[in-house]
Design a protein around this motif. Structure first.
Motif, mmCIF file in Angstrom:
data_model
loop_
_atom_site.group_PDB
_atom_site.id
_atom_site.type_symbol
_atom_site.label_atom_id
_atom_site.label_comp_id
_atom_site.label_asym_id
_atom_site.label_seq_id
_atom_site.Cartn_x
_atom_site.Cartn_y
_atom_site.Cartn_z
ATOM 1 N N GLY A 1 36.278 110.723 60.516
ATOM 2 C CA GLY A 1 35.218 110.319 59.599
ATOM 3 C C GLY A 1 35.724 110.027 58.203
ATOM 4 N N ALA A 2 36.923 109.455 58.127
ATOM 5 C CA ALA A 2 37.576 109.268 56.831
ATOM 6 C C ALA A 2 37.542 107.830 56.339
ATOM 7 C CB ALA A 2 39.025 109.746 56.914
ATOM 8 N N PHE A 3 36.748 106.961 56.990
ATOM 9 C CA PHE A 3 36.671 105.574 56.532
ATOM 10 C C PHE A 3 35.819 105.447 55.269
ATOM 11 C CE2 PHE A 3 38.391 103.390 60.383
ATOM 12 C CZ PHE A 3 39.206 102.494 59.700
ATOM 13 N N ARG A 4 35.022 106.464 54.992
ATOM 14 C CA ARG A 4 34.206 106.437 53.775
ATOM 15 C C ARG A 4 35.134 106.468 52.551
ATOM 16 N NH1 ARG A 4 29.814 111.062 53.333
ATOM 17 N NH2 ARG A 4 29.163 109.961 55.246
ATOM 18 N N GLY A 5 34.945 105.530 51.680
ATOM 19 C CA GLY A 5 35.779 105.455 50.481
ATOM 20 C C GLY A 5 37.142 104.828 50.712
ATOM 21 N N ILE A 6 37.308 104.151 51.866
ATOM 22 C CA ILE A 6 38.609 103.569 52.203
ATOM 23 C C ILE A 6 39.003 102.462 51.225
ATOM 24 C CG2 ILE A 6 37.890 101.685 53.729
ATOM 25 C CD1 ILE A 6 40.656 104.214 54.570
#
Length: 280
Positions: free
Chosen positions: A47-52
């Motif tokens: 869930g780390a695509f936020r703020g990519i």
């Protein structure tokens, strides 16, 4: 770290196999493209695509350029050098990182560390042959250039880590490397052979899991303890060279590798001592 080194040795083996049939720049493109889907799946899972997109673009682009240069020169060098020879020269990277940290990061380096850096460079000259014949080979100089690019990339990563997440650094490095390498190799692109499918699969899996393992190693263990295990790559290089190409390193290569490894281990240990002194 031992697992990471094993995986990266398999990745380099795949690159060496591919470099026999494809231009070095295309090998770089295949390396980035093959691992990109796995990395995207991993980032989605976390869930780390936020703020990519919230990154320092100038530094990301700079690091991607270095990445393309590093992999391309490394793949070019592997055409003529064995894995053991390539690793022996590439081991100079920690010394180069220490030297660059003085000028870029303004870190303090003592006389003993400068001596270790010089000793490491002497080790490279030994691997490249003291009589000069090896020094003039393009393969040896290409690996040396790859080590320099890796060192600069490591310094850039330290700067980026102050503002950008690990996931964004990994994602944009591979994405930009893939785009840049494809664009640069497009006109000389060689159709990928069906029989190389298993090599590309090995390249993708080993590169991806190697990156995960090395990230885990440095995030859970002290660098002074973990980093020296990188030199186990030489054992993998010798074993793979013998199994696949029936080649063994000569005395100069082993002597030079020993000198470089000794200087590298000293630098890692000294950095740990300084870190403990500053942050007891």
């Amino acid at each position: 770290m031992l697992i990471a080194v094993m995986m990266f040795s398999f990745m380099d083996t795949a690159m060496k196999l591919l470099s026999a049939h494809y231009p070095a720049m295309q090998v770089t493109a295949l390396r980035a493209l093959s691992s990109l889907p796995l990395l995207c799946g991993y980032i989605i899972y976390r869930g780390a695509f936020r703020g990519i997109f919230e990154v320092r673009w100038s530094m990301q682009i700079f690091r991607a350029v270095l990445g393309v240069a590093m992999l391309t020169t490394f793949a070019f060098g592997l055409k003529s050098l064995s894995l053991a020879e390539a690793y022996s020269i590439f081991f100079i990277a920690p010394s180069l990182i220490t030297a660059l940290s003085v000028f870029v990061l303004k870190e303090k380096v003592g006389p003993g560390q400068w001596v270790a850096i010089v000793v490491g460079l002497v080790g490279v000259l030994v691997v490249l042959r003291p009589e000069g014949t090896g020094f003039l080979t393009l393969g040896g100089l290409a690996i040396l250039a790859a080590a320099a690019c890796y060192a600069m990339s490591a310094i850039a990563a330290r700067v980026l880590a102050r503002t950008d997440s690990t996931e964004s650094m990994m994602f944009w490095l591979l994405t930009m490397m893939a785009a840049g390498a494809v664009a640069l190799s497009y006109q000389r692109w060689v159709p990928v052979r069906a029989e190389d499918g298993w090599v590309l699969l090995a390249l993708a899996l080993s590169g991806f899991f190697g990156q995960l393992a090395i990230t885990k190693a440095f995030s859970t263990g002290r660098a002074s303890v973990v980093a020296p295990f990188e030199y186990s790559a030489l054992a993998w290089g010798v074993a793979i060279d013998w199994l696949l190409w029936q080649a063994l390193p000569d005395g100069y290569t082993l002597l030079g590798a020993g000198i470089i490894i000794a200087s590298g281990v000293y630098l890692v240990r000294r950095e740990a001592v300084h870190a403990e002194a500053e942050h007891p």
